[in-house]
Motif scaffolding. Sequence first.
Motif, PDB file in Angstrom:
ATOM      1  N   THR A  17       0.827  -1.200   0.000  1.00  0.00           N
ATOM      2  CA  THR A  17       0.000   0.000   0.000  1.00  0.00           C
ATOM      3  C   THR A  17       0.862   1.251   0.000  1.00  0.00           C
ATOM      4  O   THR A  17       0.604   2.191  -0.746  1.00  0.00           O
ATOM      5  CB  THR A  17      -0.946  -0.015   1.221  1.00  0.00           C
ATOM      6  OG1 THR A  17      -1.792  -1.168   1.118  1.00  0.00           O
ATOM      7  CG2 THR A  17      -1.786   1.231   1.283  1.00  0.00           C
ATOM      8  N   THR A  18       1.892   1.276   0.820  1.00  0.00           N
ATOM      9  CA  THR A  18       2.782   2.434   0.892  1.00  0.00           C
ATOM     10  C   THR A  18       3.421   2.688  -0.469  1.00  0.00           C
ATOM     11  O   THR A  18       3.530   3.830  -0.912  1.00  0.00           O
ATOM     12  CB  THR A  18       3.855   2.187   1.970  1.00  0.00           C
ATOM     13  OG1 THR A  18       3.195   1.910   3.207  1.00  0.00           O
ATOM     14  CG2 THR A  18       4.774   3.375   2.122  1.00  0.00           C
TER      15      THR A  18
ATOM     16  N   LYS B  11      -4.846  -7.676   8.862  1.00  0.00           N
ATOM     17  CA  LYS B  11      -3.726  -6.816   8.438  1.00  0.00           C
ATOM     18  C   LYS B  11      -2.501  -7.696   8.320  1.00  0.00           C
ATOM     19  O   LYS B  11      -2.236  -8.559   9.164  1.00  0.00           O
ATOM     20  CB  LYS B  11      -3.510  -5.707   9.473  1.00  0.00           C
ATOM     21  CG  LYS B  11      -2.343  -4.761   9.157  1.00  0.00           C
ATOM     22  CD  LYS B  11      -2.652  -3.816   8.001  1.00  0.00           C
ATOM     23  CE  LYS B  11      -1.479  -2.941   7.618  1.00  0.00           C
ATOM     24  NZ  LYS B  11      -0.566  -3.573   6.647  1.00  0.00           N
ATOM     25  N   GLY B  12      -1.744  -7.439   7.241  1.00  0.00           N
ATOM     26  CA  GLY B  12      -0.583  -8.269   7.017  1.00  0.00           C
ATOM     27  C   GLY B  12       0.647  -7.809   7.770  1.00  0.00           C
ATOM     28  O   GLY B  12       0.767  -6.624   8.085  1.00  0.00           O
TER      29      GLY B  12
END
Lengths: 257, 257
Positions: A17-18, B11-12
């Motif tokens: 995502t970042t 969440k990973g």
Amino acid sequence: KPRVVAIANQKGGVGKTTTAINLATGLAAAGKRVVLIDLDPQGNASTGFGLTPEQRQTGSYEVLEGSAPLATALIGTMVPGLTIVPANVELSGAEIELVDLEHRESRLARALAAANDVDVDYVLIDCPPSLTLLTLNALVAADFVLVPLQCEFFALEGLAHLVRTIERIRARFNQRLQLEGVVLTMYDKRNNLCEQVEADVRAVFGERVYQTVIPRNIKVSEAPSHGKPVILYDVRCAGAQAYVMLASEMLRRFNDG
Amino acid sequence: KPRVVAIANQKGGVGKTTTAINLATGLAAAGKRVVLIDLDPQGNASTGFGLTPEQRQTGSYEVLEGSAPLATALIGTMVPGLTIVPANVELSGAEIELVDLEHRESRLARALAAANDVDVDYVLIDCPPSLTLLTLNALVAADFVLVPLQCEFFALEGLAHLVRTIERIRARFNQRLQLEGVVLTMYDKRNNLCEQVEADVRAVFGERVYQTVIPRNIKVSEAPSHGKPVILYDVRCAGAQAYVMLASEMLRRFNDG
Ligand SMILES: Nc1ncnc2c1ncn2[C@@H]1O[C@H](COP(=O)(O)OP(=O)(O)OP(=O)(O)O)[C@@H](O)[C@H]1O
Ligand SMILES: Nc1ncnc2c1ncn2[C@@H]1O[C@H](COP(=O)(O)OP(=O)(O)OP(=O)(O)O)[C@@H](O)[C@H]1O
Ligand SMILES: [Mg+2]
Ligand SMILES: [Mg+2]
């Protein structure tokens, strides 16, 4: 026709995502027109641009199940040239709902193919962790896969698994899919595990590993709580500079001055 | 009847596997008999104990699809009192294959219920990232959920999503499921984001947040490449000591001297 890049790695927490948020921002800052598709039910990419629940009413869920053409799901961001297809909570039901639909693995590919009215240079897709039907949709729709890789042992172990998956998808669903590159993330010079992983990955993947390495940098993990890409939150920090460089390196690799 | 604890967070990269491996080891070191079920197709928990591909021939995939009773899938580890149901690559197909099977969400629960011959104190389940059918199976089979939480903004955002999911599963599939606790992982004293997240989480979840906090510690991320839990790799390091304390705190919370 835009280049479609899936940002994928089934390993969790490696910086997908970042990378999606900040690469999209870097490409837009370089003058490219970019769409970012948030395909993760967690909606972290949408949060990273400060989108409210109201702004996420129509998003990637509606695009996948066919009730909204892509163009109607696009939302502007504070970055000129960058629009986003947000993710809402409905998307977490999509895993199971999509399975019974026709063309379950190519719903996104078909939505993109039908979107003649969306004229952009790049489409980036932020994928969830795990090789779920959502990730499969991204890989079937994409031309390229960019793999963020944290320099840790478990993450390295997953890379071989991901490469096999890309090959299987290319053979069965999408002949043009290729591994465009691997980008090392959260690199900490003090941790010699990082150097070992880097050496291993460059030995195996050679030129496909980006020269740009993203350092571990506190400002990067602070930016989402301000609803901004780190490039806007603190452009001078090492993390932001690395993502600006990543965007230019991608453009060079695509010969897209 | 063993206590069944799912170690879950969609969440990973928040430390699910690291917590599963080292909490299981800590409980066994305290004299408890423990089974660890690796339900992640990445097979990181199996790797963390140095299991070879041959040792993973029969594993959680075979247990879920019904071809192997739980007892036949157990493999011993170098930790006395700790056995593991490994994960193999077959498991990544399970996501889609399971959907068409009967009782798709309770296959693991039924396998555990049928395993009268497995007499242990604790069953820990390492869950994959994303709320997939594998994670659903773990939550339907479990009595308790332990949530590892990285002290980062995206991870905190996902917690509310996970709590709602636990409530939905309790209402529809498993009345006894409860959130046993939240454990803060990869805590870095130099990063004031960690202090903010800790304050927020303790304000909302109170006593359910473990007193024991797991520090970020290089040895923890090195241990898997040696195929050992950090408690065996370097028992004196801060990460190993924290996991020993986590195991004793869990036993106290269960009144299980
Ligand atoms: N370069 C960096 N420096 C510091 N922190 C980072 C960096 N890159 C990412 N992070 C932080 O690490 C965590 C994991 O990153 P991120 O959420 O982008 O990974 P992901 O692969 O998208 O995770 P998931 O698998 O859950 O989708 C986040 O809290 C993020 O803010
Ligand atoms: N306390 C710690 N200190 C340093 N590194 C850690 C710590 N805990 C976990 N790690 C490392 O962080 C990475 C993520 O941890 P881990 O794989 O256990 O998370 P996970 O939630 O199981 O990930 P996934 O969502 O992919 O299953 C791993 O490389 C692990 O070695
Ligand atoms: Mg993500
Ligand atoms: Mg894991």
